[in-house]
Design a protein around this motif. Structure first.
Motif, PDB file in Angstrom:
ATOM      1  N   ALA A 244       0.671  10.966  -0.901  1.00  0.00           N
ATOM      2  CA  ALA A 244       0.259   9.959   0.074  1.00  0.00           C
ATOM      3  C   ALA A 244       0.971   8.651  -0.224  1.00  0.00           C
ATOM      4  CB  ALA A 244      -1.251   9.753   0.044  1.00  0.00           C
ATOM      5  N   ALA A 245       1.198   7.871   0.835  1.00  0.00           N
ATOM      6  CA  ALA A 245       1.815   6.560   0.708  1.00  0.00           C
ATOM      7  C   ALA A 245       1.182   5.639   1.731  1.00  0.00           C
ATOM      8  CB  ALA A 245       3.327   6.642   0.922  1.00  0.00           C
ATOM      9  N   GLY A 246       1.134   4.345   1.423  1.00  0.00           N
ATOM     10  CA  GLY A 246       0.564   3.398   2.367  1.00  0.00           C
ATOM     11  C   GLY A 246       0.086   2.150   1.677  1.00  0.00           C
ATOM     12  N   THR A 247      -0.865   1.443   2.329  1.00  0.00           N
ATOM     13  CA  THR A 247      -1.487   0.241   1.777  1.00  0.00           C
ATOM     14  C   THR A 247      -2.978   0.285   2.078  1.00  0.00           C
ATOM     15  OG1 THR A 247      -1.035  -1.003   3.796  1.00  0.00           O
ATOM     16  CG2 THR A 247       0.579  -1.194   2.013  1.00  0.00           C
ATOM     17  N   LEU A 248      -3.786  -0.037   1.062  1.00  0.00           N
ATOM     18  CA  LEU A 248      -5.232  -0.013   1.257  1.00  0.00           C
ATOM     19  C   LEU A 248      -5.715  -1.160   2.143  1.00  0.00           C
ATOM     20  CD1 LEU A 248      -6.921   0.985  -2.118  1.00  0.00           C
ATOM     21  CD2 LEU A 248      -6.388   2.408  -0.153  1.00  0.00           C
ATOM     22  N   LYS A 249      -5.123  -2.351   1.963  1.00  0.00           N
ATOM     23  CA  LYS A 249      -5.644  -3.497   2.704  1.00  0.00           C
ATOM     24  C   LYS A 249      -5.423  -3.350   4.214  1.00  0.00           C
ATOM     25  CE  LYS A 249      -1.542  -6.455   2.137  1.00  0.00           C
ATOM     26  NZ  LYS A 249      -1.068  -7.761   1.621  1.00  0.00           N
ATOM     27  N   ASP A 250      -4.364  -2.642   4.606  1.00  0.00           N
ATOM     28  CA  ASP A 250      -4.118  -2.414   6.037  1.00  0.00           C
ATOM     29  C   ASP A 250      -4.699  -1.098   6.519  1.00  0.00           C
ATOM     30  OD1 ASP A 250      -2.703  -4.799   6.136  1.00  0.00           O
ATOM     31  OD2 ASP A 250      -0.814  -3.820   5.619  1.00  0.00           O
ATOM     32  N   GLN A 251      -5.217  -0.292   5.576  1.00  0.00           N
ATOM     33  CA  GLN A 251      -5.748   1.035   5.885  1.00  0.00           C
ATOM     34  C   GLN A 251      -4.713   1.890   6.624  1.00  0.00           C
ATOM     35  OE1 GLN A 251      -9.635  -0.254   7.721  1.00  0.00           O
ATOM     36  NE2 GLN A 251     -10.477   1.107   6.155  1.00  0.00           N
ATOM     37  N   GLN A 252      -3.484   1.785   6.152  1.00  0.00           N
ATOM     38  CA  GLN A 252      -2.411   2.611   6.698  1.00  0.00           C
ATOM     39  C   GLN A 252      -1.965   3.585   5.606  1.00  0.00           C
ATOM     40  OE1 GLN A 252       0.695   0.128   8.246  1.00  0.00           O
ATOM     41  NE2 GLN A 252      -0.579  -0.783   9.838  1.00  0.00           N
ATOM     42  N   VAL A 253      -2.304   4.851   5.784  1.00  0.00           N
ATOM     43  CA  VAL A 253      -2.022   5.867   4.771  1.00  0.00           C
ATOM     44  C   VAL A 253      -1.383   7.077   5.434  1.00  0.00           C
ATOM     45  CG1 VAL A 253      -3.029   7.364   3.004  1.00  0.00           C
ATOM     46  CG2 VAL A 253      -3.981   5.086   3.389  1.00  0.00           C
ATOM     47  N   VAL A 254      -0.288   7.549   4.855  1.00  0.00           N
ATOM     48  CA  VAL A 254       0.383   8.753   5.331  1.00  0.00           C
ATOM     49  C   VAL A 254       0.291   9.812   4.242  1.00  0.00           C
ATOM     50  CG1 VAL A 254       2.551   9.775   6.087  1.00  0.00           C
ATOM     51  CG2 VAL A 254       1.972   7.437   6.774  1.00  0.00           C
TER      52      VAL A 254
END
Length: 266
Positions: A244-254
């Motif tokens: 998985a990759a992304g950012t928690l603060k933007d809640q964007q996860v792939v």
């Protein structure tokens, strides 16, 4: 010549390496290779200065043992060391504390970082601090806290590493990360955790688990690998997959890398 006593404004110098010890009372036992200095002693050599209520210098081992309200300072790096007992290995340029201690790194008169631990040591020449048992290291830039039972802090290279379970807290972004071991590069602001990694934080306290995690402290961007699970509360969502990759603060996860399971909770 078995025992020599001196009182009042004592100055004792080890001519081999330039260690200067001062105090108000000295007892020298040459046959036992030991000097006792009592009543407010100080020791100075090169960039290190230490003070204590009393001390014992083992002349053959070049080992100075400080006892009672110990305060030590070094330059390059600029460091303060406070504890109740401290061993100074003079020839090796090392400070060793076996009692609870406090450390501060500072620039001029401004404290930049703080640390506490039950035990610890400092290699002055290598500029490496090792904190043991209930260690807590507070870094000002970036503003993070590192907790563990074995934390190594390389001041010169700006690296923090632990081979034992470690917790990283970023209060500013309300993010907490744990792992069985990890390292943090303060130059690149990149944290790497390995083994039973858990992360929680962000606006909705998202939760992330994996076998390995690479995390950017500043951007909160991450790359997680191995048995990855991601959960968020608003909107309710669970994801699981190999990576998985992304950012928690933007809640964007792939989530990718193979079989991916997505669970929506109405």
């Amino acid at each position: 010549g078995r025992r020599i006593f001196l009182r009042g404004n004592i100055v004792a110098t080890d001519v081999r390496d330039g260690l200067v010890m001062k105090g108000n009372e000295l007892e020298w036992q040459p046959e036992k290779d030991v000097i006792f200095i009592r009543n407010n002693m100080t020791g100075t050599r090169k960039q290190v200065k230490a003070s204590a209520q009393k001390g014992k210098y083992l002349t053959r081992l070049r080992r100075l043992e400080l006892d009672g309200k110990v305060a030590a300072e070094s330059q390059e790096p600029n460091f303060r060391f406070n504890t109740e007992q401290l061993v100074w290995l003079v020839e090796k340029d090392k400070l060793i504390g076996e009692k609870p201690l406090q450390m501060e790194r500072f620039e001029k008169t401004t404290v930049t970082d703080r640390a506490t631990a039950d035990k610890g040591e400092m290699d002055i020449k290598a500029q490496v601090v090792t904190l043991k048992q209930n260690a807590q290291l507070n870094i000002i830039d970036p503003p993070i806290q590192v907790n563990g039972n074995l934390v190594q802090w390389n001041i010169k290279d700006r690296l923090i590493a632990s081979t034992q379970p470690v917790t990283i807290v970023n209060a500013k972004d309300n993010v907490t990360l744990t792992g069985n071991q990890g390292d943090l590069d303060l130059k690149t602001r990149v944290l790497t955790l390995v083994g039973d990694v858990n992360g929680a934080g962000g606006p909705n306290q998202s939760q992330l688990k994996s076998d390995r995690l690479v995390w950017n402290i500043v951007t909160q961007a991450f790359q997680a690998d191995g048995n990855v699970t991601y959960r968020q509360a608003k909107p309710p969502l669970n994801l699981a997959g190999p990576s998985a990759a992304g950012t928690l603060k933007d809640q964007q996860v792939v989530v990718s890398g193979g079989r991916v399971v997505t669970e929506f909770i109405p």
